[in-house]
Design a protein around this motif. Structure first.
Motif, PDB file in Angstrom:
ATOM      1  N   PRO A 333       0.813  -1.222   0.000  1.00  0.00           N
ATOM      2  CA  PRO A 333       0.000   0.000   0.000  1.00  0.00           C
ATOM      3  C   PRO A 333       0.847   1.272   0.000  1.00  0.00           C
ATOM      4  O   PRO A 333       0.488   2.259  -0.647  1.00  0.00           O
ATOM      5  CB  PRO A 333      -0.837  -0.130   1.280  1.00  0.00           C
ATOM      6  N   GLU A 337       0.921   4.230  -2.849  1.00  0.00           N
ATOM      7  CA  GLU A 337       0.698   5.619  -2.464  1.00  0.00           C
ATOM      8  C   GLU A 337       1.789   6.544  -2.978  1.00  0.00           C
ATOM      9  O   GLU A 337       1.496   7.602  -3.549  1.00  0.00           O
ATOM     10  CB  GLU A 337       0.621   5.715  -0.936  1.00  0.00           C
ATOM     11  N   GLY A 341      -0.491   6.479  -6.712  1.00  0.00           N
ATOM     12  CA  GLY A 341      -1.762   7.056  -6.295  1.00  0.00           C
ATOM     13  C   GLY A 341      -2.921   6.300  -6.904  1.00  0.00           C
ATOM     14  O   GLY A 341      -2.991   5.071  -6.851  1.00  0.00           O
ATOM     15  N   GLN A 342      -3.861   7.042  -7.523  1.00  0.00           N
ATOM     16  CA  GLN A 342      -5.049   6.431  -8.121  1.00  0.00           C
ATOM     17  C   GLN A 342      -4.723   5.587  -9.343  1.00  0.00           C
ATOM     18  O   GLN A 342      -5.573   4.817  -9.812  1.00  0.00           O
ATOM     19  CB  GLN A 342      -6.063   7.518  -8.507  1.00  0.00           C
TER      20      GLN A 342
END
Length: 571
Positions: A333, A337, A341-342
């Motif tokens: 994770p 990040e 990101g997305q």
């Protein structure tokens, strides 16, 4: 519709209706001048059969084309063929052992000579020659013969029933070479044919004017291209090299380029670039996975060239406690990040898409450093001398970790090095210019195919929505070796008889739900048995100038698949 027809329809997701093209602005061919494209990983060849690098496959797609390809939805579309063969239309036999392609009449190569079935047959013989090294050999797995009853008919016969025959001659990775041009380049001579590999004659919208390897390619509109008024651009300036950040800025902030590929950058960097107002980022999720490949052979530099990264086993990466602990130590994770990101998602899978083939049997979204330490300790890997490095039977956990030069990848390397060292590894980092790393040069020690390291990190994907050929890259005989001129897509040198047997079952299974089940099992088998450590399911992120029309980001084929439809909007 019978079961076989239903399977072939579902697996291929094809439509026989004409493809919906981007805004077709009618006019003279070449009316919009030059389009400028930047790939920060510079192409090193324009022959996709001699490189597994996406940069090379996509650059070549401007020139050489397949019989069929996948559009932006993953739907298979006829390209140089008249239609997609199926059982229902008679193009595939009821026993699924033969597919017949009908070539569109009147096609010519850019030199004006006819495109015929002989060129298709030659391409098969070129890639499957046992003395050569073909990076796309899995596309031709299971083919018994390719016959040409006439100039416009290609009959492909399989040794066994093949429920998904859309691999050979389909997609940007399996285009057609001109037989006349490459006649003297078969087998061991393949890699020596510089003129042919750098300047292929094609049927695509552009022709090569000049190719400067690992630098710039100049293309001009193909005067014999089959569609009137296309391409809209008279020339393409295809710049390679540099880095992803400079490429993104060149489109979205300075306007120097019209299209930038694979912007592997942190999300805040992309947002800052977009504020420049000259370009637009475009993204989509396909099967692209950032992963760490685990070398199943020994890369010791003390070994002779014919044994290095060939002889088995690796000194310690064959121990499940070792590779499982390495995976457990990673905070995925956090990598998503800081890196994407997305445009990124945590994944434990080699094949995360399409969803129907994505396994749900593994979880890896929680870092467990203490669990990793305990696993190593229990397996007998201990730090007996207090230097911070675990050892067993005189073998230390010392890892050379290589990847291509890129800001996100170097951030990943730094973090993963820290985590691995915390659980008892010594980690040396190495990064290599991306144009070299993905170049496929059999003479270079620095390619990802040679894998002169313990682990290496990169991402790749596959064409279309069925992973059969891609999963074939885990077969024992697909490992790059000196005998294959270091070509082959089994980069980890993974070899497991059970995997080969299960893949052969997949290749003969017609029921779609069973294909999906077997595909998931193959995915799990290679991940759970030391083939790789998946990290991030990546969205493809590229950018185009605001006045460049016709862009349809394609995550299932070459991003440049419809460059014939690109145009200048005048906005």
């Amino acid at each position: 519709m019978n079961t076989k027809s239903a399977l072939l329809c579902a697996a291929a997701s094809f439509a026989l209706a004409p493809m919906a093209l981007a805004d077709a602005h009618e006019g003279e061919r070449g009316r919009d001048g030059q389009v400028n494209i930047i790939y920060w990983q510079a192409p090193s060849t324009l022959n996709p059969f001699l490189s597994g690098g996406t940069k090379d496959v996509e650059a070549a797609s401007l020139v050489v084309e397949p019989l069929a390809r996948f559009d932006e939805t993953g739907t298979i579309q006829p390209w140089l063929a008249e239609e997609i063969p199926t059982v229902e239309n008679g193009g595939i036999t009821e026993d699924l052992k033969q597919i017949t392609w009908k070539i569109t009449p009147g096609l010519v190569w850019s030199d004006g000579t006819p495109f015929t079935s002989a060129d298709v047959k030659f391409t098969y013989e070129y890639c499957t020659n046992p003395e050569g090294g073909c990076a796309q050999i899995t596309k031709f797995e299971g083919i018994e013969s390719v016959e040409t009853p006439d100039d416009l008919t290609v009959v492909v016969t399989f040794a066994e029933p093949n429920p998904y025959p859309y691999t050979a001659f389909v997609g940007g990775e399996s285009p057609i070479l001109q037989a006349a041009q490459f006649a003297d380049c078969v087998g061991a001579a393949a890699s020596t044919c510089t003129d042919q590999n750098f300047n292929p004659i094609g049927t695509g919208p552009f022709v090569v004017d000049e190719f400067r390897t690992n630098d710039v390619i100049s293309f001009s509109a193909n005067p014999n291209y089959r569609e009137a008024g296309k391409p809209a651009f008279a020339s393409v300036n295809f710049k390679g090299g540099g880095d992803a950040e400079a490429a993104g800025r060149a489109v979205m902030q300075t306007g120097e380029f019209d299209y930038a590929w694979n912007l592997q950058l942190a999300p805040e960097v992309i947002a800052q670039m977009e504020s420049g107002g000259l370009g637009t980022p475009v993204a989509g999720f396909g099967p692209l996975v950032e992963r760490i490949m685990l070398n199943n052979t020994n890369p010791d530099p003390a070994l002779p060239p014919e044994e290095r990264s060939v002889v088995r086993p690796h000194p310690f990466l064959g121990d499940p406690a070792v590779y499982n602990a390495m995976s457990m130590a990673i905070d995925r994770p956090l990598l998503v990040e800081i890196g994407y990101g997305q445009a990124g998602r945590v994944t434990c899978n080699w094949v995360p898409a399409p969803e129907a083939f994505s396994s749900t049997s593994m979880t890896c979204d929680t870092q467990d450093l203490e669990g990793a330490k305990a696993m190593l300790e229990e397996a007998g890997w201990v730090d007996s001398n207090g230097d911070g490095v675990r050892e067993k039977d005189g073998v230390e956990l010392r890892v050379l970790y290589q990847t291509s030069t890129n800001a996100v990848r170097q951030d990943f390397q730094a973090l993963i090095k820290e985590w691995w060292e915390e659980i008892g590894f010594a980690v040396e980092l190495r990064n290599i210019n991306a144009s070299v790393f993905f170049g496929g040069d059999a003479g270079s020690p620095d390619t990802f195919q040679k894998f002169y390291a313990d682990v290496e990190m990169y991402a790749n994907t596959f064409n279309g929505t069925d992973p059969q050929a891609y999963l074939g890259n885990g077969l024992c005989d697909k490992a790059p070796t000196p005998a294959t001129q270091w070509q082959g897509e089994n980069i980890s040198r993974f070899c497991m008889e059970e995997y080969d047997a299960l893949w052969n079952e997949l290749a003969q299974t017609a029921d779609l739900s069973e294909r999906q089940r077997i595909g998931k099992e193959l995915n799990d088998m290679i991940v759970q048995n030391g083939g790789m450590i998946p990290l991030v399911h990546r969205g493809r992120l590229s950018a185009h100038a605001n006045d460049l029309g016709g862009i349809k980001l394609n995550v299932w084929d070459s991003e440049l698949w419809n460059i014939a439809d690109w145009y200048r909007t005048g906005n």
